[in-house]
Scaffold this motif. Structure first.
Motif, mmCIF file in Angstrom:
data_model
loop_
_atom_site.group_PDB
_atom_site.id
_atom_site.type_symbol
_atom_site.label_atom_id
_atom_site.label_comp_id
_atom_site.label_asym_id
_atom_site.label_seq_id
_atom_site.Cartn_x
_atom_site.Cartn_y
_atom_site.Cartn_z
ATOM 1 N N GLY A 104 -3.193 -12.316 -1.952
ATOM 2 C CA GLY A 104 -3.974 -11.108 -2.150
ATOM 3 C C GLY A 104 -3.945 -10.226 -0.912
ATOM 4 O O GLY A 104 -2.887 -9.847 -0.406
ATOM 5 N N GLY A 125 1.513 -14.464 -2.425
ATOM 6 C CA GLY A 125 1.299 -13.992 -3.787
ATOM 7 C C GLY A 125 0.233 -12.925 -3.859
ATOM 8 O O GLY A 125 -0.569 -12.751 -2.936
ATOM 9 N N PRO A 127 -2.425 -12.477 -6.502
ATOM 10 C CA PRO A 127 -3.070 -12.987 -7.722
ATOM 11 C C PRO A 127 -4.238 -12.144 -8.219
ATOM 12 O O PRO A 127 -5.043 -12.614 -9.036
ATOM 13 C CB PRO A 127 -3.554 -14.374 -7.269
ATOM 14 C CG PRO A 127 -3.911 -14.174 -5.826
ATOM 15 C CD PRO A 127 -2.893 -13.180 -5.294
ATOM 16 N N GLU A 128 -4.366 -10.922 -7.749
ATOM 17 C CA GLU A 128 -5.516 -10.082 -8.100
ATOM 18 C C GLU A 128 -5.793 -10.002 -9.606
ATOM 19 O O GLU A 128 -6.959 -10.063 -10.018
ATOM 20 C CB GLU A 128 -5.337 -8.676 -7.513
ATOM 21 C CG GLU A 128 -5.717 -8.543 -6.045
ATOM 22 C CD GLU A 128 -4.620 -8.933 -5.087
ATOM 23 O OE1 GLU A 128 -4.754 -8.656 -3.889
ATOM 24 O OE2 GLU A 128 -3.608 -9.513 -5.544
ATOM 25 N N LEU A 130 -5.651 -12.116 -11.822
ATOM 26 C CA LEU A 130 -6.324 -13.325 -12.306
ATOM 27 C C LEU A 130 -7.833 -13.241 -12.126
ATOM 28 O O LEU A 130 -8.579 -14.003 -12.770
ATOM 29 C CB LEU A 130 -5.776 -14.551 -11.580
ATOM 30 C CG LEU A 130 -4.276 -14.834 -11.768
ATOM 31 C CD1 LEU A 130 -3.866 -16.078 -10.974
ATOM 32 C CD2 LEU A 130 -3.940 -15.009 -13.247
ATOM 33 N N SER A 159 1.341 -12.680 -11.399
ATOM 34 C CA SER A 159 0.556 -13.261 -10.295
ATOM 35 C C SER A 159 1.272 -14.477 -9.715
ATOM 36 O O SER A 159 0.663 -15.503 -9.419
ATOM 37 C CB SER A 159 -0.844 -13.650 -10.788
ATOM 38 O OG SER A 159 -1.544 -12.531 -11.267
ATOM 39 N N ARG A 161 3.110 -16.952 -7.270
ATOM 40 C CA ARG A 161 3.134 -17.340 -5.865
ATOM 41 C C ARG A 161 4.519 -17.859 -5.516
ATOM 42 O O ARG A 161 5.112 -18.623 -6.288
ATOM 43 C CB ARG A 161 2.088 -18.423 -5.581
ATOM 44 C CG ARG A 161 1.962 -18.758 -4.099
ATOM 45 C CD ARG A 161 1.049 -19.958 -3.867
ATOM 46 N NE ARG A 161 -0.285 -19.784 -4.415
ATOM 47 C CZ ARG A 161 -1.269 -20.665 -4.263
ATOM 48 N NH1 ARG A 161 -1.046 -21.799 -3.592
ATOM 49 N NH2 ARG A 161 -2.447 -20.440 -4.796
#
Length: 257
Positions: A104, A125, A127-128, A130, A159, A161
């Protein structure tokens, strides 16, 4: 400052994110501390390179969501997320020494640096989505520009990684090293940069970054003389020191002015 550590060794400032119990997640107070630290680095003529790293097993897990829920979103400082992602006016080089998770906002901090040196165990990654958010701290924009659209879309929309090794293959990681070698590898990059004249380094960085915003190479070359760091370098003492040192068969002595 109790959320970061700032150390200076010669012309090098090291900023360490220091909330290891929450993987160096950034809360409102940490944003302000980082803004102040980077402001001090940018304003100090004797500080030429900034290294950004994390304490413990993570570089930075991004925003401290618990703090946001408890206290609300306080907004970001003048230079954006972590006081860094909108620091477009600083031509000094930044090196991210990524020792673990960079997710993030943590990944966005790394992407805002000029060089990323990553330990083998590091991962990256955005992952926002999510958690119902969007990586608007430069992540979606910088990643697409640094690795290409399709690979960036794969990471952003899913998202996803990626490991340090894949980050190097994709092109946003400069070098991957064994976990125990991260500090030494980062110092090697620092030492290599310090061999060059600091104002030449800044003019070079600014020419690259501003040039990417020009319509084409011809425009970039035509306009580069108007870039602020270029003008500062051309009028500096150091601009003539390299030639003098070569003629006198000695090592140059850079003054940064």
């Amino acid at each position: 400052m109790d959320r970061i550590r700032v150390e200076r060794a010669g012309p090098v400032t090291t900023v360490t994110l220091a909330r290891p119990n929450v993987l160096n997640a950034i809360d409102a107070a940490m944003h302000d501390e980082l803004e102040a630290a980077f402001n001090a680095f940018a304003a100090d003529p004797d500080q030429w390179i900034c290294v950004v790293t994390g304490d413990g097993r993570g570089f930075c897990a991004g925003s401290d969501l618990k703090s946001v829920v408890e206290h609300g979103h306080k907004g970001y400082p003048a230079h954006g997320y972590a006081g860094l992602i909108e620091r477009f006016d600083c031509p000094k080089p930044f090196i991210a020494a990524v020792n673990g998770l960079a997710l993030g906002g943590g990944f966005e901090v790394a992407l805002a640096c000029d060089i990323i040196v990553a330990a083998e165990s590091a991962s990256f990654g955005l992952p926002e989505p999510l958690v119902g958010a969007v990586a608007l701290g430069g992540g979606v924009h910088r990643l697409a520009r640094q690795i290409g659209l399709k690979q960036a879309m794969g990471m952003i929309l899913a998202s996803r990684r990626v490991s340090a090794a894949e980050g190097e293959r994709l092109g946003f990681v400069t070098e991957v090293v064994p976990d125990g070698d991260l500090a030494a590898a980062t110092q090697r990059w620092v030492d290599a940069i310090l061999k060059g004249a600091p104002l030449s380094i800044r003019a070079s960085k600014e020419a690259v970054m501003r040039g990417l915003d020009e319509p084409g190479v011809a425009d970039a070359m035509r306009n580069q003389a108007d870039y602020p760091a270029f003008a500062t370098w051309r009028q500096s003492e150091d601009a003539g020191e390299g030639a003098r040192a070569f003629a006198e068969k000695r090592a140059p002595v850079w003054k940064g002015r």
